[in-house]
Design an enzyme around this catalytic site. Structure first.
Site, PDB file in Angstrom:
ATOM      1  N   ALA A  60       0.866  -1.179   0.000  1.00  0.00           N
ATOM      2  CA  ALA A  60       0.000   0.000   0.000  1.00  0.00           C
ATOM      3  C   ALA A  60       0.906   1.233   0.000  1.00  0.00           C
ATOM      4  O   ALA A  60       1.771   1.358   0.872  1.00  0.00           O
ATOM      5  CB  ALA A  60      -0.888  -0.018   1.238  1.00  0.00           C
ATOM      6  N   VAL A  86       4.462  -1.261   3.449  1.00  0.00           N
ATOM      7  CA  VAL A  86       4.355   0.159   3.090  1.00  0.00           C
ATOM      8  C   VAL A  86       5.248   0.463   1.891  1.00  0.00           C
ATOM      9  O   VAL A  86       6.458   0.231   1.924  1.00  0.00           O
ATOM     10  CB  VAL A  86       4.726   1.044   4.302  1.00  0.00           C
ATOM     11  CG1 VAL A  86       4.592   2.522   3.932  1.00  0.00           C
ATOM     12  CG2 VAL A  86       3.843   0.714   5.498  1.00  0.00           C
ATOM     13  N   LYS A  87       4.601   0.994   0.849  1.00  0.00           N
ATOM     14  CA  LYS A  87       5.336   1.289  -0.387  1.00  0.00           C
ATOM     15  C   LYS A  87       5.800   2.742  -0.358  1.00  0.00           C
ATOM     16  O   LYS A  87       4.993   3.659  -0.169  1.00  0.00           O
ATOM     17  CB  LYS A  87       4.384   1.057  -1.567  1.00  0.00           C
ATOM     18  CG  LYS A  87       5.038   0.440  -2.765  1.00  0.00           C
ATOM     19  CD  LYS A  87       3.971   0.089  -3.784  1.00  0.00           C
ATOM     20  CE  LYS A  87       4.604  -0.396  -5.051  1.00  0.00           C
ATOM     21  NZ  LYS A  87       3.604  -0.567  -6.109  1.00  0.00           N
ATOM     22  N   ILE A  88       7.105   2.916  -0.535  1.00  0.00           N
ATOM     23  CA  ILE A  88       7.729   4.238  -0.377  1.00  0.00           C
ATOM     24  C   ILE A  88       8.567   4.533  -1.634  1.00  0.00           C
ATOM     25  O   ILE A  88       9.349   3.673  -2.061  1.00  0.00           O
ATOM     26  CB  ILE A  88       8.697   4.217   0.839  1.00  0.00           C
ATOM     27  CG1 ILE A  88       7.995   3.738   2.113  1.00  0.00           C
ATOM     28  CG2 ILE A  88       9.420   5.535   1.005  1.00  0.00           C
ATOM     29  CD1 ILE A  88       7.502   4.804   3.018  1.00  0.00           C
TER      30      ILE A  88
END
Ligand code: G3P
Length: 218
Positions: A60, A86-88
């Site tokens: 996400a 967590v997509k960064i």
């Protein structure tokens, strides 16, 4: 090699899950928009629905681009469900956020990676996954699969734990090329996964088997 599906479409996620070979899901703001999902609450609920369908990791993506915003959003996303990764983005503030989230035990996927240098920093910061976008590199006449092979070699040599997640896969041949390059994961559209099954000799052979059976059993 693990298979993730690269979509926010629940029907396609269910179909891939039913196939029995799905290891996870990746999404991004464009894929969420494609499904018409908007508004913070709807977006967060959609992630939860995806997590309920699949058993594996669900990426996400944060919208913030500053360190404070990214870690706040990242911690909130991670609190939604244990499967959330967590997509960064691979930018300066993003590398700092990956380092911070890793220190808190939160899994991250460093996205929009187009060079070995970006992949090196992501791994040093402790990213769980790194996502090189191979199709978008091919679009600008640069070999995307070659980048996958380069990152795999670098991670093997230095024994980084970060998994190479080949992204922006556009077709079935990309998947096979990623296997050959040693990618840990390929995140693919459903059609590209199903394309792996296509072979005319399978169809011809099956038709013949059934015809021969019917000759004596009808
Ligand atoms: O996995 C990243 C992907 O969603 C981007 O794909 O086809 O827009 O380059 P594409």
């Amino acid at each position: 090699m693990k298979f993730f599906i690269d979509t926010a479409n629940l029907e396609q996620i269910r179909e891939a899950q039913d196939l029995g070979v799905l290891d996870g899901v990746t999404t991004n703001p464009s894929l969420m928009a494609k499904e018409g999902i908007s508004g913070e609450e709807n977006i967060l609920n959609h992630y939860k629905k995806i997590c309920e369908i699949v058993d594996g990791d669900v990426s996400a993506e944060v919208i913030a681009t500053d360190f404070e915003g990214m870690i706040k959003e990242g911690e909130h996303l991670a609190s939604l469900h244990p499967q959330i990764v967590v997509k960064i983005p691979a930018i300066k503030e993003g590398i700092k956020a990956i380092k911070y989230l890793d220190s808190k035990g939160i899994k991250t996927n460093c996205t929009l990676v187009f060079s070995a240098g970006q992949a090196l920093l992501a791994a040093k910061a402790g990213a769980s996954y790194v996502s090189p976008f191979i199709g978008r590199l091919d679009d600008i006449t640069t070999d995307g699969v070659e980048l996958i092979a380069q990152i795999v070699e670098m991670y093997d040599y230095y024994e980084f734990d970060t998994q190479v997640l080949a992204a922006s896969i556009r077709h079935t041949l990309h998947i096979i090329q990623c296997v050959e390059a040693g990618a840990d994961v390929a995140t693919c559209p459903l059609d590209a996964i199903l394309g792996l099954l296509k072979h005319p000799l399978t169809d011809i052979g099956l038709e013949k088997f059934l015809a021969d059976y019917r000759k004596l059993n009808s």
